[in-house]
Scaffold this active site. Structure first.
Site, PDB file in Angstrom:
ATOM      1  N   ASN A 217       0.854  -1.203   0.000  1.00  5.68           N
ATOM      2  CA  ASN A 217       0.000   0.000   0.000  1.00  5.68           C
ATOM      3  C   ASN A 217       0.883   1.244   0.000  1.00  5.68           C
ATOM      4  O   ASN A 217       2.106   1.151  -0.039  1.00  5.68           O
ATOM      5  CB  ASN A 217      -0.942  -0.021   1.211  1.00  5.68           C
ATOM      6  N   ASP A 290      -4.078  -6.609   5.039  1.00  5.42           N
ATOM      7  CA  ASP A 290      -5.047  -7.479   5.711  1.00  5.42           C
ATOM      8  C   ASP A 290      -4.985  -8.913   5.177  1.00  5.42           C
ATOM      9  O   ASP A 290      -5.304  -9.857   5.885  1.00  5.42           O
ATOM     10  CB  ASP A 290      -6.468  -6.917   5.533  1.00  5.42           C
ATOM     11  N   ILE A 319      -2.068  -7.792  14.000  1.00  5.59           N
ATOM     12  CA  ILE A 319      -0.947  -7.630  14.941  1.00  5.59           C
ATOM     13  C   ILE A 319      -1.402  -6.930  16.219  1.00  5.59           C
ATOM     14  O   ILE A 319      -1.176  -7.415  17.332  1.00  5.59           O
ATOM     15  CB  ILE A 319       0.206  -6.851  14.273  1.00  5.59           C
ATOM     16  N   VAL A 320      -2.060  -5.790  16.049  1.00  7.99           N
ATOM     17  CA  VAL A 320      -2.434  -5.003  17.240  1.00  7.99           C
ATOM     18  C   VAL A 320      -3.423  -5.782  18.105  1.00  7.99           C
ATOM     19  O   VAL A 320      -3.316  -5.792  19.343  1.00  7.99           O
ATOM     20  CB  VAL A 320      -2.944  -3.597  16.826  1.00  7.99           C
ATOM     21  N   LYS A 349     -13.306  -0.019  15.945  1.00  6.78           N
ATOM     22  CA  LYS A 349     -11.980  -0.661  16.049  1.00  6.78           C
ATOM     23  C   LYS A 349     -11.470  -0.617  17.500  1.00  6.78           C
ATOM     24  O   LYS A 349     -10.813  -1.546  17.964  1.00  6.78           O
ATOM     25  CB  LYS A 349     -10.977   0.025  15.110  1.00  6.78           C
TER      26      LYS A 349
HETATM   27  O1  PMT Z   1       2.945   5.914   6.613  1.00  2.93           O
HETATM   28  P1  PMT Z   1       2.353   7.248   6.197  1.00  2.93           P
HETATM   29  O2  PMT Z   1       2.467   7.504   4.719  1.00  2.93           O
HETATM   30  O3  PMT Z   1       2.859   8.364   7.040  1.00  2.93           O
HETATM   31  O4  PMT Z   1       0.770   7.168   6.456  1.00  2.93           O
HETATM   32  C1  PMT Z   1       0.284   7.076   7.762  1.00  2.93           C
HETATM   33  C2  PMT Z   1      -0.895   6.103   7.871  1.00  2.93           C
HETATM   34  C3  PMT Z   1      -2.081   6.667   7.087  1.00  2.93           C
HETATM   35  C4  PMT Z   1      -0.518   4.731   7.320  1.00  2.93           C
HETATM   36  C5  PMT Z   1      -1.213   5.989   9.413  1.00  2.93           C
HETATM   37  O5  PMT Z   1      -1.528   7.249   9.922  1.00  2.93           O
HETATM   38  C6  PMT Z   1      -2.372   5.027   9.656  1.00  2.93           C
HETATM   39  O6  PMT Z   1      -3.523   5.382   9.601  1.00  2.93           O
HETATM   40  N1  PMT Z   1      -2.021   3.741   9.952  1.00  2.93           N
HETATM   41  C7  PMT Z   1      -2.974   2.667  10.083  1.00  2.93           C
HETATM   42  C8  PMT Z   1      -3.329   2.135   8.732  1.00  2.93           C
HETATM   43  C9  PMT Z   1      -4.239   0.937   8.808  1.00  2.93           C
HETATM   44  O7  PMT Z   1      -3.850  -0.130   8.415  1.00  2.93           O
HETATM   45  O8  PMT Z   1      -5.388   1.164   9.362  1.00  2.93           O
HETATM   46  P2  PMT Z   1      -6.521   0.022   9.561  1.00  2.93           P
HETATM   47  O9  PMT Z   1      -7.731   0.809   9.900  1.00  2.93           O
HETATM   48  O10 PMT Z   1      -6.564  -0.859   8.376  1.00  2.93           O
HETATM   49  O11 PMT Z   1      -6.019  -0.823  10.806  1.00  2.93           O
HETATM   50  C10 PMT Z   1      -6.401  -0.519  12.139  1.00  2.93           C
HETATM   51  C11 PMT Z   1      -5.263  -0.802  13.094  1.00  2.93           C
HETATM   52  O12 PMT Z   1      -4.949  -2.199  13.103  1.00  2.93           O
HETATM   53  C12 PMT Z   1      -3.978  -0.065  12.784  1.00  2.93           C
HETATM   54  O13 PMT Z   1      -3.409   0.319  14.003  1.00  2.93           O
HETATM   55  C13 PMT Z   1      -3.110  -1.142  12.104  1.00  2.93           C
HETATM   56  O14 PMT Z   1      -1.731  -0.909  12.338  1.00  2.93           O
HETATM   57  C14 PMT Z   1      -3.574  -2.383  12.823  1.00  2.93           C
HETATM   58  N2  PMT Z   1      -3.486  -3.630  12.027  1.00  2.93           N
HETATM   59  C15 PMT Z   1      -4.225  -3.768  10.888  1.00  2.93           C
HETATM   60  C16 PMT Z   1      -4.178  -4.964  10.207  1.00  2.93           C
HETATM   61  C17 PMT Z   1      -3.350  -6.010  10.684  1.00  2.93           C
HETATM   62  N3  PMT Z   1      -3.282  -7.167  10.055  1.00  2.93           N
HETATM   63  N4  PMT Z   1      -2.640  -5.828  11.795  1.00  2.93           N
HETATM   64  C18 PMT Z   1      -2.675  -4.656  12.476  1.00  2.93           C
HETATM   65  O15 PMT Z   1      -2.013  -4.499  13.502  1.00  2.93           O
END
Ligand code: PMT
Length: 412
Positions: A217, A290, A319-320, A349
């Site tokens: 991404n 994902d 992961i989180v 979330k």
């Molecule tokens: O890296 P930059 O260009 O500076 O951009 C920053 C950003 C937009 C990437 C950052 O600010 C951000 O929003 N990061 C989270 C992106 C994301 O994957 O969001 P999500 O809504 O899909 O996931 C929710 C949370 O679960 C996040 O904390 C993510 O790190 C975590 N996650 C998601 C999927 C996975 N398999 N494991 C995870 O830990």
């Protein structure tokens, strides 16, 4: 006086707007600009009309390598970077020298020239380095104005005592550029996370399809690296677990490079649960894929005569959520990158992943979020929703770390 060697790199990624008002000490501003740039800062300069009687904008432009703002009504300059944009750009405005006149205008909330207008429109801290004749300094009007600025949390560097250009001796000499640069470094330094261990994920993950292709991404890692910088500056032992990026590791940060979500999970588990030092705070800012391909082809996949191809994907570990899913988990902070229903999705979330805080960002906007220098976020806990308006990721990161440090003291 700060040792230039120990201060090296202290202002990396900091955007500092140096404001110059009219006074004989304006010649020292040139040296200040140089010192700040040497320390890694990105510096821009704004000058009042009176300042230009003492030093030319051209000198400051040559030193900063950027156009100098001198006029609120200059359409060409406004088109390049408007005053509101410049005010938002800054992580700090420092006015050096700050004359009795500009101090008075700031105290009144004036917006009658480029510099006062920038100060009014700012979203960052403001510092002044007063410089004036000792009688003007002691004048009760000046002291009243300074008290007003202090009430508005405006920082004051100096002045020093000594011989003045007019022959008087007393308070009112602007501090030397090296001392001012040190004050600026101090301003960015907080120790709110002293003794804590913080683990931060950053950047994208890459999920291999074959030896030459992957799914990923647009995450650049900027947000996560800025958080690591802010955590380290707050005194935390900071471990950054980063997917592939082009960024340099911030000072005093230990970086573990990973590629895929599986590798990121393993590194996080090790750092949070297997390490000798317990982890106090976990921040997940990485954009983890994902899904990943079920099978990674051992050889490069060949083009066929078919118009379509199917790639079978399997869910990656969350992961989180895996870290949060234990009774001994650290303080858990997740990000939510959303393109619609930002608050609702982020709140869901928070609950689903058992987090303490979620930082929501609207990634449907191209000027913030993925791969941009700026961001605007909402910090959500189960009791509060706090908006952090658009500013640099470095400044947003500092605000998030401040919020987390306060949250931690209230929680325990
Ligand atoms: O890296 P930059 O260009 O500076 O951009 C920053 C950003 C937009 C990437 C950052 O600010 C951000 O929003 N990061 C989270 C992106 C994301 O994957 O969001 P999500 O809504 O899909 O996931 C929710 C949370 O679960 C996040 O904390 C993510 O790190 C975590 N996650 C998601 C999927 C996975 N398999 N494991 C995870 O830990």
């Amino acid at each position: 006086m700060g040792n230039p060697c120990t201060m090296a790199g202290k202002l990396t990624n900091r955007r500092i707007l140096v404001g110059i008002s009219g006074g004989i000490a304006a010649y020292k501003s040139a040296e200040l600009v140089r010192r700040l740039i040497d320390l890694g800062a990105d510096v821009r300069v704004a000058m009042t009309k009176a300042a230009q009687e003492f030093i030319t904008p051209l000198t400051l432009q040559a030193l900063s390598g950027k156009p100098v703002s001198t006029d609120l009504l200059n359409t060409e300059a406004e088109a390049a970077m408007g005053h509101i944009e410049l005010a938002r750009w800054a992580d700090l405005i420092v006015i050096a020298p700050a004359s009795a006149d500009i101090i008075s205008r700031l105290a009144k909330g004036a917006g009658d020239d480029i510099l006062t207008t920038l100060c009014l429109a700012r979203r960052c801290p403001l510092a002044i380095a007063p410089a004036m004749n000792q009688a003007m300094w002691h004048n009760s009007s000046t002291q009243d104005n300074l008290a007003t600025l202090q009430k508005h949390n405006i920082h004051q560097f100096g002045p020093d005592k000594g011989g003045q250009a007019c022959g008087d001796i007393g308070f009112g000499r602007m501090s030397e550029p090296n001392e001012l640069a040190q004050e600026v470094c101090q301003l960015f330094k907080t120790r709110t996370l002293e003794g804590k261990k913080v683990v931060i994920t950053a950047g994208p993950t890459r999920e291999a399809i074959d030896p030459v292709r992957y799914i990923s991404n647009y995450s650049s890692g900027k947000m996560g690296y800025a958080l690591a910088q802010a955590a380290a500056e707050a005194g935390a032992r900071t471990i950054l677990i980063s997917g592939p990026t082009n960024l340099a590791t911030p000072e005093h940060v230990e970086c573990i490079s990973v590629v895929s979500a599986d590798e990121m999970l393993e590194a996080c588990m090790n750092q949070v649960y297997e390490s000798h030092t317990p982890c106090d705070i976990f921040i997940a800012s990485a954009a983890v894929a994902d899904y990943r391909p079920v099978d990674i082809a051992q050889q490069k996949i060949k083009k066929t005569d078919q118009d379509t191809m199917m790639l079978k994907m399997i869910k990656n570990p969350d992961i989180v959520a895996s870290i949060a899913n234990r009774t001994d988990s650290p303080l858990m902070i997740g990000f939510a990158a959303e393109t619609q229903n930002v608050l609702e999705n982020a709140q869901s979330k928070l609950l689903k992943k058992q987090l303490d805080l979620v930082v929501a960002n609207d990634v449907s906007k191209t000027n913030i979020g993925f791969n941009s220098d700026d961001n605007a976020v909402t910090i959500i806990t189960k009791d509060a929703v706090t908006e952090v308006p658009e500013k640099s990721k470095v400044q947003i990161a500092a605000d998030i770390i401040d919020y987390v440090a306060t949250y931690l003291t209230k929680k325990y």
